[in-house]
Design an enzyme around this catalytic site. Sequence first.
Site, PDB file in Angstrom:
ATOM      1  N   GLN A 123       0.852  -1.188   0.000  1.00 22.64           N
ATOM      2  CA  GLN A 123       0.000   0.000   0.000  1.00 22.64           C
ATOM      3  C   GLN A 123       0.889   1.239   0.000  1.00 22.64           C
ATOM      4  O   GLN A 123       1.704   1.427   0.900  1.00 22.64           O
ATOM      5  CB  GLN A 123      -0.916   0.021   1.223  1.00 22.64           C
ATOM      6  CG  GLN A 123      -1.915   1.179   1.180  1.00 22.64           C
ATOM      7  CD  GLN A 123      -2.719   1.287   2.464  1.00 22.64           C
ATOM      8  OE1 GLN A 123      -2.158   1.558   3.523  1.00 22.64           O
ATOM      9  NE2 GLN A 123      -4.022   1.091   2.363  1.00 22.64           N
ATOM     10  N   TYR A 167      -6.242  10.741   4.012  1.00 18.75           N
ATOM     11  CA  TYR A 167      -4.825  10.903   3.706  1.00 18.75           C
ATOM     12  C   TYR A 167      -4.740  11.919   2.559  1.00 18.75           C
ATOM     13  O   TYR A 167      -5.753  12.439   2.103  1.00 18.75           O
ATOM     14  CB  TYR A 167      -4.214   9.557   3.331  1.00 18.75           C
ATOM     15  CG  TYR A 167      -3.895   8.667   4.511  1.00 18.75           C
ATOM     16  CD1 TYR A 167      -4.766   8.544   5.598  1.00 18.75           C
ATOM     17  CD2 TYR A 167      -2.726   7.922   4.547  1.00 18.75           C
ATOM     18  CE1 TYR A 167      -4.473   7.719   6.678  1.00 18.75           C
ATOM     19  CE2 TYR A 167      -2.420   7.090   5.627  1.00 18.75           C
ATOM     20  CZ  TYR A 167      -3.291   6.994   6.685  1.00 18.75           C
ATOM     21  OH  TYR A 167      -3.001   6.183   7.753  1.00 18.75           O
ATOM     22  N   ALA A 180      -9.783  -7.929   7.402  1.00 18.57           N
ATOM     23  CA  ALA A 180      -8.718  -7.351   8.219  1.00 18.57           C
ATOM     24  C   ALA A 180      -8.793  -7.855   9.652  1.00 18.57           C
ATOM     25  O   ALA A 180      -8.059  -8.739  10.049  1.00 18.57           O
ATOM     26  CB  ALA A 180      -8.789  -5.825   8.166  1.00 18.57           C
TER      27      ALA A 180
END
Length: 392
Positions: A103, A172, A347
Amino acid sequence: MSPSAAPDVFAPARLGPITLRNRVIKSATFEGRTPKALVTDDLIAYHVAPASGGVGMTTVAYCAVAPEGRTDRHQIWMRPEAVPGLRRLTDAVHATGAAVSAQLGHAGPVANGASNRLPSLAPTRRFSPFGSMTRATSTDDIERIVKAHAEAARFAADAGFDAVELHFGHNYLASAFLSPKLNHRTDGYGGNLEGRARFAREIAAAVRAEVGGQLAILAKLNMDDGVDGGLWLDESVEVARLLQDDGSLDALVLTCGSSLLNPMYLFRGDAPVREFAGAFHGVTRAGLRLVGPRFLKAYPYQPLYMLDHARQFRAALTMPLVLLGGVTDKAGMDTAMAEGFQFVAMARALLREPDLVNRLRANASTRSLCVHCNKCMPTIYSRSRCVLTDPV
């Protein structure tokens, strides 16, 4: 799509130029296992566990493209010194039969400038939750960061990764540019949606030009920010269309929430305010104890909790999509396949049980042991883990 026509989630599947052994992806979740901003044996073990446990691909998070783009100075940033360790990691994952993705991104306003000893960046100047002002991203910064994404993708290829995932979510930097709440620019990178999407599109195009055909290229895109005045479905679908039409991506990973303003909107379940406060010291700990319940809002957990939003993207797009959020059992995976999603991502359930995919393959009635307490979340500041199975 009828259930009988849906693909088998455990069968091999193409993702751009690569083939995964199945359609289950270990989602990117920051590991907290790189104290010197380089790969450790602990990080390798963290990814080998779900790879050995049956996922088609595991995703290393978070690989920053520039030193100031880290959420703190302990995170990996992509540079020549990082490549040998990353190669050890990819070799170890490949030995299990799984693929591995990196990532890539720039944390922007989510970066801890004090920890990085560098100013944090945002589309326009704003107060940082870490107690300082961010600096407005200049056009020179934009050019540098776009180029840095391409260079980071090249480092990933050199290190043996099969794919890269571009981080366009969670407010982000690229996600902050998409947000009308956070982007007040008046130049070509602000204003209308096309202007706000320009930065993300340039990143994707630069990465495609650098490694297209060699690596699969995914992007994690916010469907909505979970914040009043932030990015919402109507605009996000249009961003996804632009990215699809550009042809720079092989798949989109659909997500939501703001690490900057509303982090629990992504996770759902309990809000571990006390544990978050305990992960910090001094003023930050006191502040979290005081305002934590307002910042860390609890949202009820339910299986496939992003599906309703994601259906709008599936209806509007032809490109491969990855469904994230509350995928913990075979029934949920089958639902995703029947509704036209090409992959699913997991996850928290894999933190609790790294071998869950193998057990689901062996017995479709297997139930995840994850209770969605979210006490794993504060462990990112020390060493990410399920505190129920690894309390220390």
